[in-house]
Design a protein around this motif. Structure first.
Motif, PDB file in Angstrom:
ATOM      1  N   GLN A  10      40.874  84.530 150.244  1.00  0.00           N
ATOM      2  CA  GLN A  10      40.484  83.163 149.919  1.00  0.00           C
ATOM      3  C   GLN A  10      41.660  82.372 149.343  1.00  0.00           C
ATOM      4  O   GLN A  10      41.846  81.189 149.667  1.00  0.00           O
ATOM      5  N   ILE A  11      42.441  83.016 148.493  1.00  0.00           N
ATOM      6  CA  ILE A  11      43.605  82.337 147.908  1.00  0.00           C
ATOM      7  C   ILE A  11      44.645  82.033 148.984  1.00  0.00           C
ATOM      8  O   ILE A  11      45.250  80.949 149.008  1.00  0.00           O
ATOM      9  N   MET A  12      44.846  82.956 149.901  1.00  0.00           N
ATOM     10  CA  MET A  12      45.804  82.744 150.993  1.00  0.00           C
ATOM     11  C   MET A  12      45.397  81.575 151.885  1.00  0.00           C
ATOM     12  O   MET A  12      46.249  80.878 152.438  1.00  0.00           O
ATOM     13  N   GLU A  13      44.092  81.374 152.037  1.00  0.00           N
ATOM     14  CA  GLU A  13      43.587  80.398 152.999  1.00  0.00           C
ATOM     15  C   GLU A  13      43.307  79.034 152.374  1.00  0.00           C
ATOM     16  O   GLU A  13      42.773  78.144 153.049  1.00  0.00           O
ATOM     17  N   THR A  14      43.632  78.860 151.099  1.00  0.00           N
ATOM     18  CA  THR A  14      43.382  77.582 150.431  1.00  0.00           C
ATOM     19  C   THR A  14      44.677  77.050 149.816  1.00  0.00           C
ATOM     20  O   THR A  14      45.730  77.715 149.841  1.00  0.00           O
ATOM     21  N   GLU A  15      44.577  75.888 149.211  1.00  0.00           N
ATOM     22  CA  GLU A  15      45.751  75.259 148.591  1.00  0.00           C
ATOM     23  C   GLU A  15      46.254  76.053 147.392  1.00  0.00           C
ATOM     24  O   GLU A  15      47.383  75.842 146.920  1.00  0.00           O
ATOM     25  N   ALA A  16      45.448  77.001 146.892  1.00  0.00           N
ATOM     26  CA  ALA A  16      45.868  77.797 145.738  1.00  0.00           C
ATOM     27  C   ALA A  16      47.136  78.589 146.032  1.00  0.00           C
ATOM     28  O   ALA A  16      47.938  78.847 145.124  1.00  0.00           O
ATOM     29  N   PHE A  17      47.326  78.973 147.298  1.00  0.00           N
ATOM     30  CA  PHE A  17      48.505  79.760 147.657  1.00  0.00           C
ATOM     31  C   PHE A  17      49.795  79.037 147.273  1.00  0.00           C
ATOM     32  O   PHE A  17      50.769  79.662 146.835  1.00  0.00           O
ATOM     33  N   ASP A  18      49.821  77.733 147.424  1.00  0.00           N
ATOM     34  CA  ASP A  18      51.022  76.961 147.129  1.00  0.00           C
ATOM     35  C   ASP A  18      51.345  76.933 145.643  1.00  0.00           C
ATOM     36  O   ASP A  18      52.460  76.543 145.260  1.00  0.00           O
ATOM     37  N   TYR A  19      50.399  77.324 144.818  1.00  0.00           N
ATOM     38  CA  TYR A  19      50.614  77.294 143.364  1.00  0.00           C
ATOM     39  C   TYR A  19      51.017  78.653 142.807  1.00  0.00           C
ATOM     40  O   TYR A  19      51.357  78.764 141.626  1.00  0.00           O
ATOM     41  N   LEU A  20      50.985  79.700 143.627  1.00  0.00           N
ATOM     42  CA  LEU A  20      51.329  81.034 143.143  1.00  0.00           C
ATOM     43  C   LEU A  20      52.838  81.184 142.965  1.00  0.00           C
ATOM     44  O   LEU A  20      53.617  80.832 143.852  1.00  0.00           O
TER      45      LEU A  20
END
Length: 355
Positions: free
Chosen positions: A303-313
């Motif tokens: 889910q994190i990979m497929e959402t905008e959250a990935f850009d914040y990691l």
């Protein structure tokens, strides 16, 4: 409020469950919270009944149904032979006819005997009937490893059932979680798998005055148990306790501020809450006491990979899981097989490049 709460508990539970804290909350064990939730919902709706092995005369294998037979009688608290396939089939059939069963599995490991009834009959009927035939039912009981019960009785089925469309899957941590989520599950028109942890049945928590209301329903959303700014720890059920301990260790020893998220609901999963936290902390680990492959943590990573959250990691997500072996029987090996605060702390330090 306190007097009305007393009225729904069996007399044998009054002494241990209604000690007021200074905040106006009530001290209650997880076991008592589950018991009171079922009692209130059975009072509210005559269609609600309990069925399972030893739920009546024996008061439940873990005493979660204590006193309910005396209160509601054999028509609504039903002991069955040892046949999960049979009792679950009866309950699903009753739900299809408009009743609202609560099925107690002595262990979710035994629900494998009834997997067809849960997954094929309960979960899929509403969809396959074009929305004309609902199946309002709750499957509840202890899930995951206990202590010294061997590999066949130590599995966590959260991801198993969480993968099935048509099911809702809940896993409470605190007494307030247990009480509010179970009441919401019983009232939900969909089949709900309600996974408890037997090792926390006796744990006592504060339950707020709001949560003692007979109409209080806990939403199927995640809860931030500890706010933080440096790393997000996502977990569920008993591991919330270990993660809170790890967060305290990180703060005291390293000055690290960890945000601990209690999922509460496996399906639907509150992905928005995880994304919001990751945007704040830029680091994430997941914690679960189950096998590493195809687990809840794996789903969160996807889910994190497929959402905008990935850009914040700022670092890859780290999964903390049980060992990839059948759960050992020997106590020393069993202790090594599951996460503890030290392991969780080590994972956080790795994600934060502290070692």
């Amino acid at each position: 409020m306190l007097s009305s709460f007393r009225s729904v508990l069996p007399k044998s539970l009054h002494k241990t469950s209604v000690r007021l804290a200074s905040t106006g909350s009530v001290k209650m064990s997880v076991r008592e919270a589950l018991n009171s939730a079922m009692a209130e919902e059975m009072d509210r709706d005559d269609d609600v009944f309990i069925i399972g092995e030893e739920v009546a005369q024996y008061n439940g294998a873990y005493k979660v149904t204590k006193g309910l037979l005396d209160r509601f009688g054999e028509r609504r608290v039903i002991d069955t032979p040892i046949t999960e396939m049979g009792l679950t089939g009866i309950a699903v059939g009753a739900a299809l006819k408009g009743l609202k069963p609560i099925v107690e599995f002595m262990s979710f490991n035994f629900s494998m005997q009834a997997i067809d009834q849960v997954v094929n009959s309960a979960a899929k009927t509403y969809y396959m009937s074009g929305g004309t035939q609902k199946c309002q039912i709750v499957f509840r009981g202890p899930n995951g490893a206990a202590v010294g019960v061997g590999a066949q009785h130590s599995q966590d089925f959260s991801a198993w059932y969480g993968s099935i469309p048509g099911l809702k899957v809940l896993s409470p941590f605190s007494s307030e979680d247990a009480r509010g989520l179970l009441k919401a599950a019983i009232r939900d028109p969909n089949p709900v798998v309600f996974m408890e942890n037997e090792l926390i049945y006796g744990d006592v928590f504060d339950v707020s005055e709001e949560a003692l209301d007979v109409d209080y329903l806990c939403p199927f959303t995640a809860k931030i148990e500890n706010e933080g700014t440096d790393i997000t720890i996502v977990t569920y059920t008993r591991n919330v306790e270990f993660c809170l301990t790890a967060a305290e260790m990180l703060d005291k020893q390293y000055g690290v501020s960890a945000e601990v998220i209690n999922l509460r609901s496996i399906r639907p999963m509150d992905v928005d809450a995880i994304i919001k936290s990751v945007k704040k902390t830029n680091h994430l680990i997941t914690v679960e006491s189950t096998f590493p492959a195809f687990g809840v943590g794996s789903e969160i990573c996807a889910q994190i990979m497929e959402t905008e959250a990935f850009d914040y990691l700022d670092a890859p997500v780290q999964r903390v899981t049980g060992a990839d072996v059948p759960t050992p029987y020997a106590k020393e090996l069993e202790d090594f097989a599951f996460p503890d605060p030290d392991i969780i702390t080590t994972a956080c330090k790795k994600v934060l490049s502290m070692e």
